[in-house]
Motif scaffolding. Structure first.
Motif, short mmCIF file in Angstrom:
data_model
loop_
_atom_site.label_atom_id
_atom_site.label_comp_id
_atom_site.label_asym_id
_atom_site.label_seq_id
_atom_site.Cartn_x
_atom_site.Cartn_y
_atom_site.Cartn_z
N SER A 39 0.83 -1.22 0.00
CA SER A 39 0.00 0.00 0.00
C SER A 39 0.85 1.26 0.00
CB SER A 39 -0.95 0.00 1.19
OG SER A 39 -1.72 -1.16 1.20
N ASP A 40 1.82 1.31 -0.91
CA ASP A 40 2.72 2.46 -1.05
C ASP A 40 3.55 2.73 0.20
OD1 ASP A 40 2.03 2.98 -3.70
OD2 ASP A 40 0.26 4.11 -3.07
N ASN A 41 3.77 1.71 0.98
CA ASN A 41 4.61 1.76 2.16
C ASN A 41 5.65 0.67 2.04
OD1 ASN A 41 4.26 3.67 4.12
ND2 ASN A 41 2.62 2.58 5.17
N PHE A 42 6.91 1.02 1.98
CA PHE A 42 7.93 -0.02 1.91
C PHE A 42 8.21 -0.57 3.30
CE2 PHE A 42 8.75 1.74 -2.27
CZ PHE A 42 8.94 0.56 -3.00
N SER A 43 8.24 -1.89 3.39
CA SER A 43 8.50 -2.58 4.65
C SER A 43 9.60 -3.60 4.43
CB SER A 43 7.24 -3.29 5.14
OG SER A 43 6.19 -2.37 5.35
N PHE A 44 10.25 -4.00 5.52
CA PHE A 44 11.33 -4.97 5.43
C PHE A 44 10.80 -6.37 5.13
CE2 PHE A 44 13.58 -1.69 7.73
CZ PHE A 44 14.81 -1.72 7.11
N ALA A 45 11.56 -7.09 4.31
CA ALA A 45 11.27 -8.49 4.01
C ALA A 45 12.47 -9.31 4.45
CB ALA A 45 11.03 -8.66 2.52
N PHE A 46 12.25 -10.59 4.76
CA PHE A 46 13.38 -11.43 5.13
C PHE A 46 13.91 -12.24 3.96
CE2 PHE A 46 9.71 -13.97 6.74
CZ PHE A 46 9.84 -15.10 5.95
N GLY A 47 13.24 -12.16 2.80
CA GLY A 47 13.73 -12.88 1.64
C GLY A 47 13.21 -12.32 0.34
N LEU A 48 13.90 -12.67 -0.73
CA LEU A 48 13.53 -12.21 -2.07
C LEU A 48 13.93 -13.30 -3.05
CD1 LEU A 48 12.48 -9.61 -3.58
CD2 LEU A 48 14.88 -9.02 -3.89
N ASP A 101 17.77 -12.42 4.16
CA ASP A 101 18.48 -11.46 5.01
C ASP A 101 18.69 -12.02 6.41
OD1 ASP A 101 19.53 -9.30 6.35
OD2 ASP A 101 17.78 -8.00 6.07
N ILE A 102 19.93 -12.37 6.72
CA ILE A 102 20.26 -12.95 8.01
C ILE A 102 19.89 -12.01 9.16
CG2 ILE A 102 22.66 -12.15 8.02
CD1 ILE A 102 21.49 -15.55 9.35
N ASN A 103 19.98 -10.71 8.93
CA ASN A 103 19.67 -9.74 9.99
C ASN A 103 18.18 -9.77 10.35
OD1 ASN A 103 22.38 -8.71 10.13
ND2 ASN A 103 21.96 -7.73 8.16
N GLN A 104 17.31 -9.86 9.35
CA GLN A 104 15.88 -9.95 9.63
C GLN A 104 15.54 -11.28 10.29
OE1 GLN A 104 13.15 -7.76 9.13
NE2 GLN A 104 14.85 -6.33 9.02
N ILE A 105 16.18 -12.34 9.82
CA ILE A 105 15.91 -13.68 10.36
C ILE A 105 16.32 -13.78 11.82
CG2 ILE A 105 16.51 -16.12 10.15
CD1 ILE A 105 16.85 -15.49 7.07
N GLN A 106 17.45 -13.17 12.16
CA GLN A 106 17.96 -13.25 13.54
C GLN A 106 17.32 -12.23 14.48
OE1 GLN A 106 22.18 -12.73 12.93
NE2 GLN A 106 22.53 -14.94 12.99
N MET A 107 16.56 -11.30 13.93
CA MET A 107 16.01 -10.22 14.73
C MET A 107 15.12 -10.73 15.86
SD MET A 107 14.09 -6.75 13.51
CE MET A 107 15.28 -6.55 12.21
N SER A 112 11.81 -17.34 13.02
CA SER A 112 12.45 -18.57 12.55
C SER A 112 11.47 -19.51 11.88
CB SER A 112 13.20 -19.27 13.67
OG SER A 112 12.31 -19.67 14.68
N VAL A 113 10.28 -19.70 12.41
CA VAL A 113 9.31 -20.62 11.82
C VAL A 113 8.79 -20.08 10.48
CG1 VAL A 113 7.07 -21.76 12.12
CG2 VAL A 113 8.71 -21.69 14.00
N PRO A 114 8.39 -18.80 10.38
CA PRO A 114 7.98 -18.30 9.07
C PRO A 114 9.10 -18.38 8.03
CG PRO A 114 7.26 -16.79 10.76
CD PRO A 114 8.13 -17.81 11.43
N PHE A 115 10.34 -18.11 8.46
CA PHE A 115 11.46 -18.22 7.52
C PHE A 115 11.60 -19.66 7.03
CE2 PHE A 115 15.88 -19.73 7.29
CZ PHE A 115 16.19 -19.24 6.04
N ILE A 116 11.57 -20.63 7.94
CA ILE A 116 11.71 -22.03 7.56
C ILE A 116 10.59 -22.43 6.59
CG2 ILE A 116 11.56 -24.41 8.43
CD1 ILE A 116 12.99 -23.30 11.00
#
Length: 132
Positions: A39-48, A101-107, A112-116
């Motif tokens: 919605s025209d708001n950039f947010s952090f993602a943990f992967g691409l 992004d290891i930084n987002q994953i470790q935050m 951890s479960v959504p990343f997996i």
């Protein structure tokens, strides 16, 4: 990268060709920021992934993730470690893989479960040949 230091004739192109011929699919877990547009708001993602699909945690379901089209790498160089994007992220994309992004994953442990789950879904798609 350290294993290849000092070896003659190894360029990014040569490495890419060798890996491509062997049908490698590379995923890189690195220090590289990614964003998605919500919605025209950039947010952090943990992967691409190679299709520019960005992955992030689902705030309504602690064990799930959400995906958004049109993900990008973070434009601010402080969200990347040195030549990480050139050396690892681009190589992963060229080989049909994804970058995380290891930084987002470790935050937070909650991520951890959504990343997996996202990683597993992307790997199944890659291996089944849908992306490549």
């Amino acid at each position: 990268r350290q294993m290849l230091a000092g070896k003659e004739g190894l360029t990014r192109q040569v490495i890419l060709q060798e890996l491509w011929q062997e049908r490698f699919i590379l995923n890189a877990i690195v220090s590289q920021g990614f964003l998605y547009d919500s919605s025209d708001n950039f947010s952090f993602a943990f992967g691409l992934d190679i299709n520019r699909t960005a992955y992030t945690f689902d705030p309504n379901s602690p064990n799930d993730f959400m995906s958004f089209p049109n993900g990008i790498r973070h434009p601010d160089p402080s969200f990347s470690e040195g030549s990480t994007y050139e050396d690892y992220v681009k190589l992963a994309f060229m080989l049909g893989g994804a970058a995380w992004d290891i930084n987002q994953i470790q935050m937070t442990e909650d991520l951890s479960v959504p990343f997996i789950n996202a990683f597993a879904e992307v790997k199944v798609t890659e291996v089944s040949g849908v992306i490549r």
